[in-house]
Design an enzyme around this catalytic site. Structure first.
Site, short mmCIF file in Angstrom:
data_model
loop_
_atom_site.label_atom_id
_atom_site.label_comp_id
_atom_site.label_asym_id
_atom_site.label_seq_id
_atom_site.Cartn_x
_atom_site.Cartn_y
_atom_site.Cartn_z
N ASN A 1 0.95 -1.07 0.00
CA ASN A 1 0.07 0.03 -0.10
C ASN A 1 0.91 1.23 -0.01
OD1 ASN A 1 0.54 0.84 2.96
ND2 ASN A 1 -0.32 -1.21 3.09
N CYS B 1 0.57 1.95 13.87
CA CYS B 1 0.30 2.80 13.03
C CYS B 1 0.61 2.17 11.72
CB CYS B 1 1.16 4.09 13.15
SG CYS B 1 0.91 5.40 12.06
N ASP C 1 -3.57 -6.83 4.69
CA ASP C 1 -4.57 -7.83 5.36
C ASP C 1 -4.47 -9.20 4.81
OD1 ASP C 1 -5.89 -6.06 6.99
OD2 ASP C 1 -7.05 -5.23 5.21
N LYS D 1 10.04 -15.83 -11.31
CA LYS D 1 9.02 -14.95 -11.60
C LYS D 1 8.02 -15.42 -12.44
CE LYS D 1 9.16 -11.09 -14.75
NZ LYS D 1 9.79 -10.32 -15.96
N ASP E 1 -3.97 -10.61 12.45
CA ASP E 1 -4.45 -9.29 12.93
C ASP E 1 -3.45 -9.03 14.14
OD1 ASP E 1 -6.62 -7.19 12.35
OD2 ASP E 1 -5.88 -7.06 14.50
N PHE F 1 -4.86 2.55 14.74
CA PHE F 1 -5.19 3.48 13.50
C PHE F 1 -6.21 3.09 12.61
CE2 PHE F 1 -2.48 7.59 13.49
CZ PHE F 1 -1.88 7.05 14.61
N LYS G 1 -13.89 -0.95 14.72
CA LYS G 1 -12.69 -1.55 14.75
C LYS G 1 -12.21 -1.61 16.13
CE LYS G 1 -11.21 -0.21 10.35
NZ LYS G 1 -10.51 0.45 9.42
N LYS H 1 -11.59 -5.23 17.85
CA LYS H 1 -10.04 -5.62 17.96
C LYS H 1 -9.77 -5.39 19.59
CE LYS H 1 -8.61 -4.49 13.15
NZ LYS H 1 -7.47 -4.67 12.35
O1 PMT Z 1 2.73 6.03 6.78
P1 PMT Z 1 2.13 7.30 6.11
O2 PMT Z 1 2.19 7.60 4.56
O3 PMT Z 1 2.43 8.51 7.07
O4 PMT Z 1 0.43 7.17 6.26
C1 PMT Z 1 -0.22 7.09 7.55
C2 PMT Z 1 -1.18 6.05 7.69
C3 PMT Z 1 -2.28 6.50 6.90
C4 PMT Z 1 -0.71 4.54 7.02
C5 PMT Z 1 -1.53 5.92 9.25
O5 PMT Z 1 -2.20 6.91 9.61
C6 PMT Z 1 -2.83 4.60 9.31
O6 PMT Z 1 -3.94 5.03 9.27
N1 PMT Z 1 -2.42 3.52 9.65
C7 PMT Z 1 -3.24 2.59 9.56
C8 PMT Z 1 -3.81 1.85 8.43
C9 PMT Z 1 -4.55 0.63 8.64
O7 PMT Z 1 -3.98 -0.45 8.38
O8 PMT Z 1 -5.88 0.67 9.07
P2 PMT Z 1 -6.68 -0.68 8.96
O9 PMT Z 1 -8.07 -0.02 9.23
O10 PMT Z 1 -6.74 -1.53 7.93
O11 PMT Z 1 -6.32 -1.31 10.34
C10 PMT Z 1 -6.79 -0.86 11.82
C11 PMT Z 1 -5.74 -1.26 12.90
O12 PMT Z 1 -5.38 -2.78 12.86
C12 PMT Z 1 -4.38 -0.50 12.38
O13 PMT Z 1 -3.86 -0.16 13.85
C13 PMT Z 1 -3.59 -1.57 11.84
O14 PMT Z 1 -2.22 -1.28 12.27
C14 PMT Z 1 -4.05 -2.66 12.55
N2 PMT Z 1 -3.90 -4.00 11.89
C15 PMT Z 1 -4.31 -3.93 10.53
C16 PMT Z 1 -4.06 -5.44 9.78
C17 PMT Z 1 -3.41 -6.33 10.57
N3 PMT Z 1 -3.48 -7.58 9.84
N4 PMT Z 1 -3.09 -6.20 11.79
C18 PMT Z 1 -3.16 -5.24 12.30
O15 PMT Z 1 -2.77 -4.82 13.63
#
Ligand code: PMT
Length: 404
Positions: A211, A276, A281, A291, A309, A327, A341, A345
């Site tokens: 991403n 953060c 996912d 390749k 997660d 986040f 969330k 979570k």
């Molecule tokens: O890095 P930058 O360019 O500065 O951008 C910042 C950002 C937009 C990436 C940051 O501010 C942000 O939003 N990060 C979390 C993005 C995200 O993955 O959101 P989510 O809604 O998919 O996940 C929710 C939470 O679960 C997050 O805390 C994530 O880290 C966590 N997660 C998600 C998937 C996973 N498999 N395990 C997790 O722990």
């Protein structure tokens, strides 16, 4: 009023070429209103004289001979005086003594006797810094709540390049000032883990799924936390930005599984976990070792499986669960999804960002965050990521203290 007005700072200097920098350090601290008194080890006196330090600090300098032979110095009395003891520069030898409680000189005796906070600015050759015994000593001291400011990465007097340089005096003064200014010194020695950047999932040796996360938001949080004097551990995906000075530990990872392993190996030791990172996912069920060639039927099907997660796994820890900040990045129904969330979570505080807006969120220097916790919410309006990170950290500490 001056920022360090009436703060009692005991500066411990040990034998390093960087010892001459303590003259400038004392001057700058005094300019800010601090009362600085100096303790020197015997080897430090080979690099800078007690007389120079006496003139600059305006006080008698405490040295070993007065303590060990003339018994003119009461180390217990001195140990009760400071608001903080700053050991700068601190050698590998001093760290080893502190870690094992050896008190064969004045400085180590004061450090063992004190109940004041101790902050250490280590200085040594990179190999000495990375030596397992030094790393063990650092860990031990950290676990006892000692604060570390530095060392920096860079060229060393001996010709080597690596970690071991003393951090800049201006930076050290800033860290000392922030320590007192923030009022965070009441919440001493917090350990904070931050995840930042993207994760990537290999498709084949040359392609991956990922991403647009740049790491800027996470690294800004890291910088804000280091500036306050916290011990920060960063688990970072592949990013192109530089790591803030003064980080305690940094682990670089690529995939979500690697991030999970790094987080889970260290998170139980943390007070606060800030997730953060934009964690992918899904990952490939099977990564192609070669390749992948163009398919004859113009279609290519990739079978994906769900990644663990990470934040949920941390939240489900039965023992040593840190305060958890997540986040939430979405392009619609930002608040609704973030609230869901947070509950699903089991996150203490979630920071929602609207990543559909131009000039904020992914890869931008700016962001805006909507915070949600169990009993309330608040908006942190658009700002550059460092200013935003400072405000966010301030809120996190308030919540952490209240454990809301
Ligand atoms: O890095 P930058 O360019 O500065 O951008 C910042 C950002 C937009 C990436 C940051 O501010 C942000 O939003 N990060 C979390 C993005 C995200 O993955 O959101 P989510 O809604 O998919 O996940 C929710 C939470 O679960 C997050 O805390 C994530 O880290 C966590 N997660 C998600 C998937 C996973 N498999 N395990 C997790 O722990």
């Amino acid at each position: 009023m001056k920022e360090l007005f009436n703060k009692n700072i005991l500066l411990g200097i040990s034998g390093s070429i960087a010892a001459y920098k303590s003259l400038e350090l004392i001057q700058q601290l005094k300019k800010k209103g601090a009362i600085v008194r100096v303790v020197m080890t015997k080897s430090a006196q080979a690099f800078v004289t007690p007389l120079s330090l006496k003139i600059i600090s305006g006080h008698q300098v405490f040295i070993d001979s007065d303590f060990l032979y003339n018994k003119m110095i009461d180390h217990i009395k001195i140990s009760k005086w400071p608001d903080i003891i700053v050991l700068a520069p601190a050698t590998a030898n001093l760290l080893a003594k502190l870690s094992s409680g050896i008190t064969n000189d004045l400085l180590s005796a004061i450090c063992l006797a004190t109940s004041s906070p101790i902050a250490i600015s280590p200085v040594m050759n990179k190999n000495m810094y990375l030596a397992p015994s030094t790393q063990d000593n650092l860990k031990k001291l950290n676990n006892r709540g000692v604060i570390f400011w530095g060392p920096d990465y860079g060229n060393q007097i001996c010709g080597d390049k690596g970690f071991g340089r003393m951090i800049k005096i201006s930076k050290l003064v800033k860290l000392i000032t922030n320590y007192f200014k923030s009022g965070f010194n009441n919440v001493k020695n917090l350990k904070i883990m931050v995840t930042a950047g993207p994760t990537i999932e290999l498709i084949d040796p040359v392609r991956f799924i990922s991403n647009y996360s740049s790491g800027k938001m996470g690294f800004a949080i890291v910088k804000a936390a280091i500036d306050v004097g916290y011990q920060v551990t960063l688990i970072s995906g592949p990013v192109k930005i530089s790591t803030p000075d003064g980080i305690f530990k940094k682990i670089n990872i690529k995939s979500a599984i690697e991030m999970k392993d790094a987080v889970m190996s260290l998170v139980k030791n943390q007070d606060i976990f800030i997730c953060c990172a934009a964690i992918t996912d899904y990952r490939l069920e099977k990564i192609s070792r070669k390749k992948i060639k163009k398919q004859k039927n113009n279609k290519l099907c990739l079978k994906l499986v769900k990644n663990p997660d990470i934040i949920s796994e941390v939240a489900s820890l039965k023992k040593n669960r840190p305060y958890i900040v997540g986040f939430s990045a979405d392009t619609e129904k930002i608040g609704k999804y973030a609230k869901e969330k947070r509950i699903k979570k089991n996150i203490d505080l979630i920071c929602a960002n609207d990543v559909s807006k131009p000039n904020q969120g992914f890869n931008s220097n700016y962001n805006a965050l909507h915070l949600f916790w169990k009993t309330g919410s608040m908006m942190l309006s658009i700002n550059n990521k460092l200013s935003l990170a400072k405000k966010l950290l301030h809120q996190i500490i308030i919540f952490y203290e209240k454990k809301s």
